[in-house]
Motif scaffolding. Structure first.
Motif, PDB file in Angstrom:
ATOM      1  N   PHE A 145       0.818  -1.207   0.000  1.00 60.50           N
ATOM      2  CA  PHE A 145       0.000   0.000   0.000  1.00 60.50           C
ATOM      3  C   PHE A 145       0.854   1.261   0.000  1.00 60.50           C
ATOM      4  O   PHE A 145       0.349   2.348   0.215  1.00 60.50           O
ATOM      5  CB  PHE A 145      -0.922   0.007   1.229  1.00 60.50           C
ATOM      6  N   ARG A 146       2.166   1.128  -0.241  1.00 55.57           N
ATOM      7  CA  ARG A 146       3.073   2.260  -0.193  1.00 55.57           C
ATOM      8  C   ARG A 146       2.641   3.375  -1.117  1.00 55.57           C
ATOM      9  O   ARG A 146       2.566   4.518  -0.741  1.00 55.57           O
ATOM     10  CB  ARG A 146       4.495   1.806  -0.564  1.00 55.57           C
ATOM     11  N   ARG A 147       2.334   3.040  -2.385  1.00 54.86           N
ATOM     12  CA  ARG A 147       1.981   4.073  -3.351  1.00 54.86           C
ATOM     13  C   ARG A 147       0.689   4.775  -2.952  1.00 54.86           C
ATOM     14  O   ARG A 147       0.573   5.985  -3.031  1.00 54.86           O
ATOM     15  CB  ARG A 147       1.832   3.455  -4.749  1.00 54.86           C
ATOM     16  N   ARG A 148      -0.297   3.995  -2.507  1.00 53.43           N
ATOM     17  CA  ARG A 148      -1.566   4.610  -2.141  1.00 53.43           C
ATOM     18  C   ARG A 148      -1.411   5.510  -0.917  1.00 53.43           C
ATOM     19  O   ARG A 148      -1.979   6.595  -0.846  1.00 53.43           O
ATOM     20  CB  ARG A 148      -2.589   3.507  -1.857  1.00 53.43           C
ATOM     21  N   SER A 149      -0.610   5.055   0.059  1.00 55.86           N
ATOM     22  CA  SER A 149      -0.398   5.859   1.254  1.00 55.86           C
ATOM     23  C   SER A 149       0.301   7.162   0.917  1.00 55.86           C
ATOM     24  O   SER A 149      -0.010   8.208   1.454  1.00 55.86           O
ATOM     25  CB  SER A 149       0.442   5.064   2.272  1.00 55.86           C
ATOM     26  N   THR A 150       1.279   7.093   0.005  1.00 58.19           N
ATOM     27  CA  THR A 150       1.987   8.302  -0.388  1.00 58.19           C
ATOM     28  C   THR A 150       1.044   9.277  -1.061  1.00 58.19           C
ATOM     29  O   THR A 150       1.102  10.482  -0.828  1.00 58.19           O
ATOM     30  CB  THR A 150       3.142   7.945  -1.354  1.00 58.19           C
ATOM     31  N   SER A 151       0.136   8.761  -1.882  1.00 55.98           N
ATOM     32  CA  SER A 151      -0.815   9.627  -2.564  1.00 55.98           C
ATOM     33  C   SER A 151      -1.669  10.380  -1.556  1.00 55.98           C
ATOM     34  O   SER A 151      -1.905  11.575  -1.694  1.00 55.98           O
ATOM     35  CB  SER A 151      -1.705   8.796  -3.496  1.00 55.98           C
ATOM     36  N   ARG A 152      -2.122   9.679  -0.525  1.00 55.11           N
ATOM     37  CA  ARG A 152      -2.919  10.344   0.502  1.00 55.11           C
ATOM     38  C   ARG A 152      -2.100  11.391   1.243  1.00 55.11           C
ATOM     39  O   ARG A 152      -2.592  12.463   1.566  1.00 55.11           O
ATOM     40  CB  ARG A 152      -3.430   9.296   1.504  1.00 55.11           C
ATOM     41  N   LEU A 153      -0.845  11.060   1.501  1.00 54.25           N
ATOM     42  CA  LEU A 153       0.013  11.989   2.221  1.00 54.25           C
ATOM     43  C   LEU A 153       0.224  13.274   1.439  1.00 54.25           C
ATOM     44  O   LEU A 153       0.166  14.369   1.978  1.00 54.25           O
ATOM     45  CB  LEU A 153       1.369  11.320   2.481  1.00 54.25           C
ATOM     46  N   LEU A 154       0.470  13.150   0.131  1.00 58.29           N
ATOM     47  CA  LEU A 154       0.806  14.306  -0.684  1.00 58.29           C
ATOM     48  C   LEU A 154      -0.415  15.083  -1.148  1.00 58.29           C
ATOM     49  O   LEU A 154      -0.276  16.166  -1.690  1.00 58.29           O
ATOM     50  CB  LEU A 154       1.600  13.860  -1.914  1.00 58.29           C
ATOM     51  N   GLU A 155      -1.603  14.556  -0.929  1.00 58.39           N
ATOM     52  CA  GLU A 155      -2.790  15.161  -1.514  1.00 58.39           C
ATOM     53  C   GLU A 155      -2.940  16.649  -1.218  1.00 58.39           C
ATOM     54  O   GLU A 155      -3.239  17.415  -2.133  1.00 58.39           O
ATOM     55  CB  GLU A 155      -4.033  14.400  -1.064  1.00 58.39           C
ATOM     56  N   PRO A 156      -2.729  17.131   0.024  1.00 53.29           N
ATOM     57  CA  PRO A 156      -2.892  18.577   0.251  1.00 53.29           C
ATOM     58  C   PRO A 156      -1.956  19.430  -0.601  1.00 53.29           C
ATOM     59  O   PRO A 156      -2.328  20.500  -1.076  1.00 53.29           O
ATOM     60  CB  PRO A 156      -2.585  18.723   1.744  1.00 53.29           C
ATOM     61  N   VAL A 157      -0.723  18.949  -0.801  1.00 53.92           N
ATOM     62  CA  VAL A 157       0.240  19.717  -1.581  1.00 53.92           C
ATOM     63  C   VAL A 157      -0.091  19.648  -3.062  1.00 53.92           C
ATOM     64  O   VAL A 157      -0.105  20.649  -3.773  1.00 53.92           O
ATOM     65  CB  VAL A 157       1.669  19.188  -1.327  1.00 53.92           C
ATOM     66  N   VAL A 158      -0.367  18.432  -3.538  1.00 46.87           N
ATOM     67  CA  VAL A 158      -0.693  18.259  -4.953  1.00 46.87           C
ATOM     68  C   VAL A 158      -2.027  18.932  -5.272  1.00 46.87           C
ATOM     69  O   VAL A 158      -2.204  19.495  -6.351  1.00 46.87           O
ATOM     70  CB  VAL A 158      -0.738  16.759  -5.312  1.00 46.87           C
ATOM     71  N   LEU A 159      -2.956  18.884  -4.333  1.00 45.98           N
ATOM     72  CA  LEU A 159      -4.262  19.507  -4.531  1.00 45.98           C
ATOM     73  C   LEU A 159      -4.105  20.989  -4.848  1.00 45.98           C
ATOM     74  O   LEU A 159      -4.762  21.522  -5.743  1.00 45.98           O
ATOM     75  CB  LEU A 159      -5.117  19.318  -3.278  1.00 45.98           C
ATOM     76  N   ALA A 160      -3.217  21.657  -4.131  1.00 46.78           N
ATOM     77  CA  ALA A 160      -2.994  23.079  -4.371  1.00 46.78           C
ATOM     78  C   ALA A 160      -2.437  23.319  -5.765  1.00 46.78           C
ATOM     79  O   ALA A 160      -2.781  24.298  -6.437  1.00 46.78           O
ATOM     80  CB  ALA A 160      -2.040  23.629  -3.316  1.00 46.78           C
ATOM     81  N   LEU A 161      -1.582  22.414  -6.221  1.00 47.22           N
ATOM     82  CA  LEU A 161      -1.006  22.555  -7.561  1.00 47.22           C
ATOM     83  C   LEU A 161      -2.064  22.364  -8.636  1.00 47.22           C
ATOM     84  O   LEU A 161      -2.151  23.138  -9.595  1.00 47.22           O
ATOM     85  CB  LEU A 161       0.130  21.552  -7.751  1.00 47.22           C
ATOM     86  N   VAL A 162      -2.899  21.341  -8.488  1.00 42.83           N
ATOM     87  CA  VAL A 162      -3.934  21.056  -9.483  1.00 42.83           C
ATOM     88  C   VAL A 162      -4.937  22.207  -9.568  1.00 42.83           C
ATOM     89  O   VAL A 162      -5.441  22.531 -10.645  1.00 42.83           O
ATOM     90  CB  VAL A 162      -4.653  19.729  -9.161  1.00 42.83           C
ATOM     91  N   GLN A 163      -5.207  22.849  -8.445  1.00 50.77           N
ATOM     92  CA  GLN A 163      -6.168  23.956  -8.435  1.00 50.77           C
ATOM     93  C   GLN A 163      -5.643  25.208  -9.150  1.00 50.77           C
ATOM     94  O   GLN A 163      -6.398  26.150  -9.377  1.00 50.77           O
ATOM     95  CB  GLN A 163      -6.544  24.306  -6.997  1.00 50.77           C
ATOM     96  N   GLY A 169     -11.526  23.866  -9.638  1.00 50.44           N
ATOM     97  CA  GLY A 169     -11.622  24.219  -8.229  1.00 50.44           C
ATOM     98  C   GLY A 169     -11.278  23.035  -7.355  1.00 50.44           C
ATOM     99  O   GLY A 169     -10.799  22.002  -7.829  1.00 50.44           O
ATOM    100  N   LYS A 170     -11.568  23.164  -6.079  1.00 47.41           N
ATOM    101  CA  LYS A 170     -11.187  22.126  -5.126  1.00 47.41           C
ATOM    102  C   LYS A 170     -11.904  20.807  -5.395  1.00 47.41           C
ATOM    103  O   LYS A 170     -11.297  19.739  -5.347  1.00 47.41           O
ATOM    104  CB  LYS A 170     -11.482  22.600  -3.695  1.00 47.41           C
TER     105      LYS A 170
END
Length: 215
Positions: A145-163, A169-170
């Motif tokens: 589950f390493r990749r999935r866990s990393t995705s959850r961890l990075l989501e706030p940072v990546v979310l800001a980039l995608v927006q 929007g969010k």
């Protein structure tokens, strides 16, 4: 250390779980000092162009506010890493501050669109410390589950980039991150694959963001 005669990467850089291998230049820095106690640092005098090795799968090149403002030297470092033909996943962390934000769009085009690498903006070295520390623990742990866990961890940072993409929007950004595992995967997706997720108009904005020259 960063001459054309030195290797771009360490071929045997495999930090133990809970450790990162760091470039000697970071010894005594606020970034390293802010690591939590459960992350230990092994300093390496000649790590190539890489700043932090998280595991045998991924590493970080750190671009400071000063690096971004100063010019294109950081680009040469990243290109050397990209040309090393390594199996390492390169994560580029950049300090996006009030001073450096005007240079960020150019870097975004270069790193994400031209080289296909992951770019993560942070506001400070303190924020970077938290991110790198969590990545070291998540990336270094050998579990399915390493990749999935990393995705959850990075989501706030990546979310800001995608927006930052026009028309996203969010809510739409969250839908995209749920569907695609990386910014690179999102950047190579067709309009027809994007439309069911965000609609026709937003799909065209996203495709245009990644495939046309940005202002």
């Amino acid at each position: 250390m960063d001459s054309k005669f030195s290797p771009a990467i360490l071929s045997n850089a495999v930090p133990p779980y809970g450790h990162v291998i760091a470039n000697e230049k970071w010894r005594g820095s606020a970034l390293v000092q802010n690591f939590k106690g459960n992350v230990k640092v092994i300093f390496e005098e000649e790590p190539g162009v890489v700043d932090f090795y998280l595991s045998n799968k991924s590493c970080i090149i750190y671009v400071s506010e000063g690096d971004l403002v100063a010019g294109n030297y950081y680009k040469r470092r990243i290109v050397r890493f990209r040309n090393a033909n390594s199996s390492l996943q390169g994560i580029i962390i950049v300090e996006k501050t009030h001073l450096s934000e005007q240079y960020f769009p150019s870097m975004q085009k270069f790193v994400v669109l031209e080289l296909g690498l992951t770019l993560l903006p942070v506001a400070s070295q303190a924020e970077a410390s938290q991110l790198i520390g969590h990545l070291a623990l998540t990336e270094g742990k050998d579990n399915p589950f390493r990749r999935r866990s990393t995705s959850r961890l990075l989501e706030p940072v990546v979310l800001a980039l995608v927006q930052q993409i026009p028309g996203v929007g969010k809510v739409k950004a969250q839908a995209l991150l749920h569907q695609f595992s990386s910014i690179h995967q999102l950047s190579t997706t067709s309009i027809s694959d994007l439309e069911p997720i965000v609609g026709q108009a937003a799909a065209q904005h996203i495709w245009g963001f990644f495939h046309h020259q940005l202002d």
